[in-house]
Design an enzyme around this catalytic site. Structure first.
Site, short mmCIF file in Angstrom:
data_model
loop_
_atom_site.label_atom_id
_atom_site.label_comp_id
_atom_site.label_asym_id
_atom_site.label_seq_id
_atom_site.Cartn_x
_atom_site.Cartn_y
_atom_site.Cartn_z
N GLU A 27 21.20 -15.53 20.40
CA GLU A 27 22.64 -15.47 20.09
C GLU A 27 23.37 -16.43 21.02
O GLU A 27 22.96 -16.65 22.16
CB GLU A 27 23.15 -14.04 20.30
CG GLU A 27 24.67 -13.92 20.10
CD GLU A 27 25.17 -12.48 19.93
OE1 GLU A 27 24.38 -11.54 20.09
OE2 GLU A 27 26.37 -12.34 19.61
N ASN A 172 26.83 -9.20 10.51
CA ASN A 172 26.23 -8.47 11.63
C ASN A 172 27.05 -7.22 11.94
O ASN A 172 28.28 -7.30 12.07
CB ASN A 172 26.22 -9.35 12.89
CG ASN A 172 25.70 -8.61 14.11
OD1 ASN A 172 24.51 -8.29 14.18
ND2 ASN A 172 26.58 -8.31 15.06
N GLU A 173 26.38 -6.09 12.04
CA GLU A 173 26.99 -4.83 12.50
C GLU A 173 28.41 -4.64 11.95
O GLU A 173 29.35 -4.37 12.72
CB GLU A 173 26.99 -4.76 14.03
CG GLU A 173 25.59 -4.67 14.61
CD GLU A 173 25.53 -4.34 16.09
OE1 GLU A 173 26.57 -4.38 16.78
OE2 GLU A 173 24.42 -4.04 16.58
N TYR A 244 19.28 0.33 20.85
CA TYR A 244 19.09 0.01 22.26
C TYR A 244 18.99 1.32 23.03
O TYR A 244 19.71 2.27 22.73
CB TYR A 244 20.29 -0.79 22.80
CG TYR A 244 20.44 -2.16 22.17
CD1 TYR A 244 19.67 -3.22 22.62
CD2 TYR A 244 21.37 -2.39 21.16
CE1 TYR A 244 19.81 -4.49 22.07
CE2 TYR A 244 21.52 -3.67 20.60
CZ TYR A 244 20.74 -4.71 21.06
OH TYR A 244 20.88 -5.96 20.52
N GLU A 292 17.54 -5.85 15.75
CA GLU A 292 17.94 -5.79 17.16
C GLU A 292 17.33 -4.52 17.74
O GLU A 292 17.65 -3.42 17.28
CB GLU A 292 19.46 -5.76 17.33
CG GLU A 292 20.12 -7.09 17.10
CD GLU A 292 21.61 -7.11 17.45
OE1 GLU A 292 22.02 -6.43 18.41
OE2 GLU A 292 22.36 -7.80 16.74
N GLN A 353 17.38 -9.81 23.47
CA GLN A 353 17.36 -11.15 22.93
C GLN A 353 16.20 -11.89 23.58
O GLN A 353 15.39 -11.26 24.26
CB GLN A 353 18.69 -11.83 23.19
CG GLN A 353 19.85 -11.08 22.51
CD GLN A 353 21.21 -11.81 22.59
OE1 GLN A 353 21.32 -12.93 23.03
NE2 GLN A 353 22.26 -11.10 22.18
O1 AHR Z 1 22.41 -8.17 21.40
C1 AHR Z 1 23.70 -7.96 21.92
C2 AHR Z 1 24.69 -7.44 20.89
O2 AHR Z 1 24.33 -6.14 20.51
C3 AHR Z 1 24.76 -8.18 19.57
O3 AHR Z 1 25.60 -9.27 19.61
C4 AHR Z 1 25.31 -7.15 18.64
O4 AHR Z 1 24.90 -7.34 17.32
C5 AHR Z 1 24.83 -5.84 19.22
O5 AHR Z 1 25.84 -4.91 19.33
#
Ligand code: AHR
Length: 507
Positions: A27, A172-173, A244, A292, A353
């Protein structure tokens, strides 16, 4: 010592090992691009400004696909800014990460970097500030062979051959209130459906990924997927998942069970997607793109971001450069086990990432690049997971966690490449203080010898690598590994991830 066992049957196949499981994500955020993969003037930079030391580590990591250019960044991005002569590219503000984007690296550089590393590029279109027309323009620029305005522009920019990008993310999201141009599910579904259908009119072979929820804790989770798929089922191939994890309140035992949440998240999205398919009487099955996933100490980042002065706009600031521990690497290894185990539906994934930003690879501007702890389970899994994923029976003592309920201390999966005559066992001991004696009945695979056995663990589960001590944490030979008549034994230390590879005679 605690005991646990694993059983497999070579006929009980989950799926092939999808190479796209080992995808990553670049990114325009922090130092992922600038001073990450791209740093003209760095002692190792090639003629294009790509850091060779980073490229070597990316190769070693075994990355197969890379998603680009965001992430939240994409929702304000104008792709045209990043092509053509560099001295004419505009400098812009990136609102998503409150930084300055110089546009010195754009999509032609990205695809060239991917080709040089034999990586499949995966592109996201901006459905935040932009929409259908710009997505079609981008597709024409990237994939049309020539003889049209934008494909000729690509050729004039030095790229006569089309980039041939097959996988495309539709935004995205878009469920997240933080997303530029955030939409409700129905509005996003309609917009994504229109974009997908028009993109297919240009190129039938595309694989399109519609946005699922940005996490299973989102209040709209489930309803979002159902509504978005009602609007797009005919036009898309994949739905995205993002997750995450971080250790909260010093509860290591709970954190080590994080992949349980990933398992349940995947199962829920599969059920929701299949329920929509059933209602629509459509036999097609939507695939999952877990594009992600990682450990991310998000709560620390949120506290820092809240304290950032509003007038502080920097180029490539140091943002979310999390330093990973042994425990983080064990959780990452366990998430890879979860992704492999769900290969019947999860056919693509991107660890978020790749460099510097919550990343397996770290760099110093003008200085060295090194491997974080999480590099190792990814690299070893990408190398050892071959052939097919087998249904893997696990029997182990259980423990109670605050977030995931009662879960087994052992998690494991086996892959088997009958043609090549190899098998690999991936295993995690989630205990914080006990060794696990593992007994794996692999007789059905006819193993002949252990060819490699490595464990990532440490007396200190919070040990990590740094620029000055880049190999403080590395995988070491696994302990107590024996093979006797197809029965494999090993001793797994507390808070550990292990891989054991074997040769087999069934080829
Ligand atoms: O990877 C960091 C961020 O996490 C990304 O930009 C986003 O898509 C997610 O919230």
């Amino acid at each position: 010592m605690l005991r646990a066992s694993v059983t497999v049957d070579p006929a009980a196949i989950v799926s092939p090992v999808h190479r796209r499981t080992f995808g990553s994500f670049v990114e325009h955020m922090g130092r992922c691009v600038y001073t990450g993969i791209y740093e003209p003037g760095h002692p190792t930079a090639d003629a294009d400004g790509f850091r060779r030391d980073v490229a070597d580590l990316v190769r070693e990591l075994g990355v197969t696909t890379v998603r680009y250019p965001g992430g939240n960044f994409v929702s304000g991005y104008r792709w045209e800014d990043g092509v053509g002569p560099r001295d004419r590219r505009p400098v812009r503000r990136d609102l998503a990460w409150h930084s300055i984007e110089t546009n010195q690296f754009g999509l032609d550089e990205f695809t060239a970097w991917c080709r040089g590393l034999d990586i499949e590029p995966m592109m996201a279109v901006n459905l935040g500030t932009r929409g259908l027309a710009e997505a079609l323009d981008l597709l024409e620029y990237c994939n049309h062979p020539g003889g049209t305005h934008l494909s000729d522009q690509r050729a004039a920019n030095g790229h006569p051959e089309p980039h041939g990008i097959r996988m495309w993310c539709l935004g995205n999201e878009m469920d997240g209130p933080w997303q530029i141009g955030h939409l409700d599910a129905r509005s996003y579904g309609r917009k994504a459906g229109q974009v997908a259908r028009a993109m297919r009119m240009a190129d039938r072979d595309l694989e399109l990924v519609v946005c699922g929820s940005s996490g299973s804790a989102m209040p709209t989770f489930g309803q979002w997927e159902a509504t978005v798929l009602e609007e797009t089922y005919d036009a898309v191939d994949h739905i995205s998942l993002h997750a995450y994890y971080e250790e909260r309140d010093g509860d290591l035992a709970d954190f080590l069970g994080s992949s349980t949440d990933m398992d349940r998240f995947i199962d829920s999205v599969v059920s929701t997607a299949d329920a929509v398919g059933a209602r629509l009487r459509d036999p097609k099955r939507i695939q999952l793109s877990f594009d992600e996933w990682n450990v991310w100490y998000l709560s620390r980042h949120q506290a820092r971001a809240a304290a950032q002065p509003a007038d502080d706009w920097q180029v490539a600031p140091r943002v979310i450069e999390d330093r990973y521990s042994v425990a983080d690497a064990v959780v990452v290894g366990n998430m890879l086990i979860s992704l492999l185990r769900h290969g019947d539906r999860v056919t693509a994934a991107s660890q978020a990432q790749l460099v510097n930003v919550i990343a397996p690879i770290m760099t110093e501007p003008g200085g060295p690049a090194w491997r974080q702890t999480v590099f190792h389970p990814f690299a070893l899994t990408a190398r050892a997971a071959r052939g097919r994923v087998l249904h893997t029976g696990v029997t182990a003592p259980r423990y109670t966690t605050a977030s995931h309920g009662e879960i087994p201390l052992l998690d494991a999966v086996v892959t088997f490449d009958e043609e090549e005559g190899t098998a690999s066992l991936f295993a995690v001991n989630r205990s914080t203080d006990q060794h696990l004696a593992l007994a794996a009945d692999l007789r059905g695979l006819a193993p002949t010898a252990v060819t490699d056995a490595r464990t990532l663990s440490d007396e200190d589960p919070y040990a990590h690598n740094t620029m000055d001590a880049p190999d403080r944490v590395v995988p070491r030979p696994a302990g107590g590994v024996t093979l006797d008549g197809g029965r494999l034994s090993a001793v797994l230390p507390p808070v550990s991830w292990s891989v054991i590879t074997l040769s087999t005679s069934r080829n």
